[in-house]
Design an enzyme around this catalytic site. Sequence first.
Site, short mmCIF file in Angstrom:
data_model
loop_
_atom_site.label_atom_id
_atom_site.label_comp_id
_atom_site.label_asym_id
_atom_site.label_seq_id
_atom_site.Cartn_x
_atom_site.Cartn_y
_atom_site.Cartn_z
N SER A 155 1.21 8.32 10.35
CA SER A 155 2.10 9.20 9.35
C SER A 155 0.99 10.55 8.91
O SER A 155 0.50 11.13 9.83
CB SER A 155 2.54 8.60 8.49
OG SER A 155 3.63 9.47 7.46
N ASP A 231 12.78 5.46 12.58
CA ASP A 231 11.91 5.95 11.45
C ASP A 231 12.71 6.91 10.66
O ASP A 231 13.31 8.05 11.27
CB ASP A 231 10.65 6.66 12.14
CG ASP A 231 9.65 6.81 11.11
OD1 ASP A 231 10.16 7.33 9.91
OD2 ASP A 231 8.46 6.88 11.62
N HIS A 264 9.19 3.27 10.06
CA HIS A 264 7.85 3.60 9.74
C HIS A 264 6.90 2.65 9.37
O HIS A 264 5.71 3.23 8.79
CB HIS A 264 8.30 4.76 8.81
CG HIS A 264 7.08 5.94 8.51
ND1 HIS A 264 7.07 6.59 9.45
CD2 HIS A 264 6.46 6.17 7.49
CE1 HIS A 264 5.97 7.58 9.02
NE2 HIS A 264 5.64 7.31 7.80
#
Lengths: 287, 287
Positions: A155, A231, A264
């Site tokens: 991320s 995600d 995620h």
Amino acid sequence: MTDRLDESLELLSSVVCFGGQQNQYQHRSAVLDCTMQFSVFLPPQAEQHPVPALYWLSGLTCTDQNFATKAGAQRVAAELGMALIMPDTSPRGEGVPDDEAGAYDFGLGAGFYVNATEVPWATHYRMYDYILTELPELLESAMPLTELRAISGHSMGGHGALMLALRNAGRFVSASAFSPIVNPCECPWGQKAFSGYLGSDETSWKAYDSVELIRSGATPLPLLVDQGTADNFLDEQLKTDRLITACEVMNFSAEIRYQPGYDHSYYFIASFIESHLRFHAKHLGLR
Amino acid sequence: MTDRLDESLELLSSVVCFGGQQNQYQHRSAVLDCTMQFSVFLPPQAEQHPVPALYWLSGLTCTDQNFATKAGAQRVAAELGMALIMPDTSPRGEGVPDDEAGAYDFGLGAGFYVNATEVPWATHYRMYDYILTELPELLESAMPLTELRAISGHSMGGHGALMLALRNAGRFVSASAFSPIVNPCECPWGQKAFSGYLGSDETSWKAYDSVELIRSGATPLPLLVDQGTADNFLDEQLKTDRLITACEVMNFSAEIRYQPGYDHSYYFIASFIESHLRFHAKHLGLR
């Protein structure tokens, strides 16, 4: 369990894991002007000879602990003979400013791997220099590490890993990312962070943006990206398609994979971390 | 992400992990008289046919999340075709009494897998019946599970796993433990818990003590124990040598391994969980 390695590095804890050592350290960072903690996994091979290292940059709200406890990377690193370096995600501690509203996506836990230029952030928020220079120099002088480095992250940390590797040809032999913020200039997380840390002149932002760096002719290196299709941040923040397009336009070779159904979380990272470590091992001369 | 499976089981979250499903559920437990959460990992094979299950009992202060996030067990379970069942460690929620001083080793997070007989614990603290009967019945009616079960756990949960298997011949095909409290009648954690939940008559304690059960002629089953030699709780609380002696005296076959340098943490569990899952797989008819 506390042991002073040298004047600048203090061992906070050391635990055996897959035959290697999972260690946490503390040191005074000159670059960040604060006391920082980080974790290192030293594989069993490091008792015999120096080993290459994979730097792992974590995402928003994380510390050095998330990857250490949840990714399951030590198993593969112990097999391959690869050290894992797990820094924190921002400066910390007394005197380090935080977002006044306590936002999760700016300030503490959200350094975005830039060198801030704006008041009051510029004094401490220099994670770019910390990861690129200060931490490797410290570690390579104090531990059984070679100067071969690879870099990965998740991320915000995926942004950091790709961006640091793309800006510094030869510094990392390979780069990979899970769910990276590939084009921070064009998503809300990146725009908030960059306007805060770097100011309103958006031209200064581009040097920290992987898509912009590739568009501007960054030197190629082996690059692997995994992105889950479930995600929640994909469409608004991560925009993986922009990385694919930039690579295609510039004829920049990269393996970018959509993983069906994955989200995620660290369950996603754990599922594919072995693939990333074996990718880096090849370029680090292991196996 | 919330989905009502039937009247009694609510899906709180579902995440893809190693091609399987890491799910968290909530249900009203009649046995514990409260709302309970638990986690289940369903391997990809469960989409094709029912699979056997490994029950994992966690230690003091844990919930269903610790093993799910830190052990790295899903990778091997997905390969083998084994479900992982991760219950909580005590009753929870409104009306469930806790230790008045907020101790970590009694009350919430510390059910010790017994059926309490003392006021005020007897109403809710019935984790023995919950794990042995209510939870398997619920799961085997609602999910693609066979009736083949194995059981494992850590510390207080290692005690629970060994004790439940030793008391109920045939209920579990195999049992294993990391750092188990093998002789709770003779260590401070066990004595505090048993006197609180079961009262001062120590004869009632013995039915929940693995060493006592083996000494009393428990039916043998395949049994594996790993214990780290750098575990701070080994000498005072865990007393692995007492299990070894009881097995020797009773000619009870068990594989009990001291692992040099390992501590009490999930880094230890992660290092050897693959070995435990493959041990159980053999007895569950997998591979």
